[in-house]
Design an enzyme around this catalytic site. Structure first.
Site, short mmCIF file in Angstrom:
data_model
loop_
_atom_site.label_atom_id
_atom_site.label_comp_id
_atom_site.label_asym_id
_atom_site.label_seq_id
_atom_site.Cartn_x
_atom_site.Cartn_y
_atom_site.Cartn_z
N GLU A 43 0.81 -1.22 0.00
CA GLU A 43 0.00 0.00 0.00
C GLU A 43 0.84 1.27 0.00
O GLU A 43 0.46 2.26 -0.61
CB GLU A 43 -0.95 0.01 1.21
CG GLU A 43 -2.13 -0.94 1.09
CD GLU A 43 -1.75 -2.40 1.30
OE1 GLU A 43 -0.62 -2.65 1.76
OE2 GLU A 43 -2.59 -3.27 1.00
N HIS A 91 -11.79 -5.86 8.15
CA HIS A 91 -12.55 -5.73 6.92
C HIS A 91 -13.79 -4.87 7.17
O HIS A 91 -14.78 -5.00 6.47
CB HIS A 91 -12.97 -7.10 6.36
CG HIS A 91 -11.81 -7.98 5.99
ND1 HIS A 91 -11.16 -8.77 6.91
CD2 HIS A 91 -11.16 -8.17 4.82
CE1 HIS A 91 -10.16 -9.43 6.32
NE2 HIS A 91 -10.13 -9.07 5.05
#
Lengths: 415, 368
Positions: free
Chosen positions: B102, B172
């Site tokens: 990322e 999540h």
């Protein structure tokens, strides 16, 4: 990266096992049937490419970059320009005239040799110890002093600490303090420039300490997998502030990491302007023709302190610094070459230093007298257009200053 | 970061949708309320939020040749299929995978934007945006300012699935908008619907500032409405009054907007309380004028979001509303938010700012 010695051990042990590419789709490796852990010590250290010896004599004629006199003098002057600026500005900080400064002592050839090998519009990302690069491109003493003083003429609008240079005109992206962040950005820019069909390479400078950050790993991997025409130029100068290289890594420096990413690499003598130049020319050619990144590790030595906030005698001996200064200084090595060609003399050297010193002082004094950017300019450039909230805060601050302005040095700021 | 296959992603979403009698199945905590597309935006098609997002990206790739979109698994269509088919259409030089990193995605994205490409960087789950935090906060947000406008990365848009999905747990389900709202120089928004998602993304792509669009992933399939098929923009920085009311303002964003709308319907019918429901839409910059005008009118306010209550963006809203609207307030402004725990798995139904908690808060605020 097996050495020849290791190959001798491995080959006889390979048996005729059928290779299954489907089972190992990502490797072209052979199978072996003897357990062997590869010790990094078995792998040869990468050699250091050098053109000149320490007295400026070219060691192999076919490596001579064949500079013209004008080219050589241009590069030499850029090194001296950087060096003179450093001397004056360091002292200026000590006298309290400038808040902070970082010198480039000992790394002039790594900077100038590399930038001289590029086109003027190749995009440069840098760390902070590359003032020579932007000077070579054409940044003036005045512009540099204006930035260090953060006055109305600072291209950076007085927003950052000294030496955080940048210039769109010179294709030199403004420096930021966080280390290594520029590396993946350089890869991204190279990708975009390639897609746009521009024949411009991206040049990205960083130090060996900076190479430890995760962003370096990210950048190398992205650049290689995404075919980015970028040159990663590492100035391995032996120190990250007080941290010597032995505390920074235990492998074979920075260059050896590149093959792990599928990237080409070379280690060069960073104090040899010709070696740096040759390597960068080649790197640019490969990067643009093959759309791939190259890593250049320039071995050099940080002859000055990390910055004006540092006293390096606390962690290294003055003898060590003097040794490098006397035996392997990039400026004197190239000067000796130029003098051997009859292109330069010590008299011209002294005259140049004297005149440049005067130029720095003039720029410094001029910069010092200028006002700072207006107070309301503080609210510009946060976004392309200030938000309503920023407008509100600006109005509140102006109101506050109407009442309490006498407690602030308002006259230092332009209206 | 843990990779999530397409199969798992589909499972993540579909399990939330089945409101069947299975006792171990979680049901959705909200009911999506579609909006009508503005008539002036032309022809519409029934589209879910995932496909509306894909439409925005498709339109941008078509209209601006410099546009690139990338991230983990973007090439084959993305784990949520928001880029499905786009690589075939535009080629793998424009729609591509990056290595699993990322910080690299963000840094590379900044650099591409600096060099002039319209750059769309996907972070697979907002929960994994943190390695990119330095690049986003220290670099992207400050690029124009620190360079005195010599350079900027305004062409960068980061988009990332966020928020509760029913069983996503710690990694999540997060809604990290507050971390980024605290950084001057970024724009942050959260769409509540397909129409909003497409229009906000198309605005973000053209906005000359680095933008982050957090897309509530549970809405990818659960939210479906008539979405204009062409190009249109929904402005950043403007809040949306979804329902007018007189007794109280209820302020939210993302999935939680639908919980707020449902509660407004319930309390009106059962208790005769008239609630003005506002979707903040943009977290940074936020529409102080619309919000404070509303609270001054109604005299009461409840702010509700999924993110943990402490230092969630609701804190900023509550503070500003209290100071701006103090003399118009009939009751203290209240917040109904996620709890100060990591987002739990089996306890999600109790962690969330449910409609029951909201109803309770409405009653308490009216009685204050």
């Amino acid at each position: 990266m097996l050495t020849r010695g290791l190959r001798k051990v491995v080959r006889p042990l390979v048996t005729s096992v059928p290779r299954s590419d489907k089972f190992h789709p990502s490797t072209q490796s052979e199978f072996i049937n003897e357990l062997h852990m590869i010790d990094p010590m078995e792998i040869e250290r990468l050699p250091v490419y050098r053109v000149m010896d320490r007295s400026g004599k070219i060691l192999r004629e076919n490596q001579d970059p064949k500079f013209t006199k004008d080219q050589a003098i241009k590069m030499y002057k850029a090194m001296i320009k950087t060096n003179e600026f450093d001397r004056v500005m360091y002292d200026a900080q000590r006298q309290g005239r400038v808040s902070f400064y970082m010198t480039n002592y000992g790394e002039e050839a790594a900077q100038i040799g590399s930038i001289a090998a590029l086109n003027p519009d190749d995009l440069v990302y840098a760390q902070y110890r590359e003032a020579g690069v932007i000077f070579y491109r054409g940044f003036t003493y005045q512009q540099a002093c204006d930035q260090c003083y953060g006055n109305v003429d600072d291209k950076g609008s007085g927003r950052q600490m000294p030496v955080h240079y940048g210039s769109r005109e010179l294709d030199y992206v403004t420096i930021s303090s966080p280390l290594t962040t520029q590396l993946p950005q350089a890869a991204g820019s190279a990708f975009a420039l390639r897609r746009a069909g521009e024949k411009r390479v991206v040049m990205c400078y960083f130090g060996e300490g900076s190479a430890s950050e995760g962003d370096a790993h990210a950048a190398f991997n992205f650049a290689a997998t995404l075919n980015c025409p970028v040159i990663f130029f590492c100035r391995n100068n032996g120190f990250a502030i007080s941290t010597p290289v032995e505390d920074q890594y235990t492998g074979d420096g920075i260059a050896s990491r590149a093959p792990g990413y599928g990237m080409m690499t070379i280690r060069v003598d960073g104090n040899d302007l010709m070696a740096v130049f040759n390597a960068t020319v080649k790197a640019r050619e490969i990067a643009l023709s093959e759309n791939r990144p190259i890593l250049i590790e320039a071995i050099t030595y940080r002859q000055g302190h990390h910055s004006t906030s540092d006293d390096s005698s606390r962690y290294r001996s003055i003898d060590e610094v003097n040794m490098w200064q006397k035996t392997d200084h990039p400026i004197s090595r190239f000067r000796q070459y130029m003098m051997a060609q009859g292109w330069w003399s010590m008299e011209e050297d002294a005259a140049l230093q004297k005149s440049l010193k005067k130029d720095v002082l003039t720029a410094l004094v001029t910069a010092e007298k200028k006002k700072k950017p207006s107070i309301d300019s503080m609210f510009e450039d946060v976004y392309d257009v200030p938000t309503p909230e920023l407008e509100r805060q600006k109005a509140e601050l102006m109101e506050h200053l109407k009442q309490y302005g006498k407690h602030y040095n308002l006259d230092q700021y332009s209206q | 970061m843990i990779g999530v296959t397409r199969k798992t992603a589909r499972a993540l979403l579909s399990r939330g949708v089945n409101a069947t009698a299975g006792s171990t199945r979680t049901h959705m905590h909200f009911k999506f309320q579609p909006d009508d597309a503005p008539a002036e935006l032309g022809a519409t098609e029934k589209t879910n939020m995932c496909n509306a997002i894909k439409s925005a990206i498709d339109i941008q790739l078509a209209r601006d040749e410099s546009t690139i979109i990338f991230g983990e698994d973007v090439k084959f269509g993305g784990v949520f299929r928001c880029t499905d088919g786009l690589m075939d259409k535009y080629g793998s030089d424009r729609v591509f995978n990056t290595p699993l990193c990322e910080q690299g995605i963000a840094g590379f994205g900044i650099g591409a934007a600096v060099a002039g490409a319209c750059t769309i960087a996907e972070i697979q789950f907002a929960d994994y945006i943190f390695p990119a935090f330095d690049q986003i906060v220290n670099e992207a947000a400050k690029y124009r300012y620190r360079s005195g406008n010599e350079f900027d990365c305004g062409k960068l848009t980061i988009r990332s699935p966020c928020s509760a999905v029913g069983h996503g747990a710690h990694y999540h389900s997060q809604s990290p908008e507050a971390y980024f709202a605290h950084t001057p120089g970024l724009k942050v928004c959260v769409p509540r619907s397909p129409i909003q998602a497409k229009g906000l993304l198309l605005s973000a792509f053209e906005d000359d500032n680095p933008c982050i669009v957090f897309e509530p992933k549970i809405l990818y399939r659960a939210a479906e409405e008539q979405v204009p098929v062409g190009h249109y923009k929904i402005p950043l920085g403007k809040a949306d009054i979804l329902r007018e009311g007189t007794d109280m303002t209820m302020l939210s964003w993302g999935t939680q907007v639908h919980v707020a709308r449902e509660v407004a319907g319930i309390v009106e019918e059962e208790l005769g309380i008239s609630i003005e429901v506002i979707d903040l839409v943009s977290i940074a910059p936020w529409d102080r004028e619309t919000v404070c005008n509303s609270v001054s009118k109604t005299g009461r306010c409840i702010i509700t979001h999924e993110a943990p209550i402490t230092c969630g963006f609701g804190a900023e809203l509550q503070a500003t509303i209290t100071s701006d609207c103090f003399f118009d307030l009939e009751a203290p402004p209240a917040r109904v938010c996620g709890l100060d725990t990591p987002f739990p798995h089996v306890h999600e139904p109790f962690y969330m700012p449910t409609k029951w908690k909201l109803i309770q808060a409405v009653k308490a605020t009216m009685d204050a």
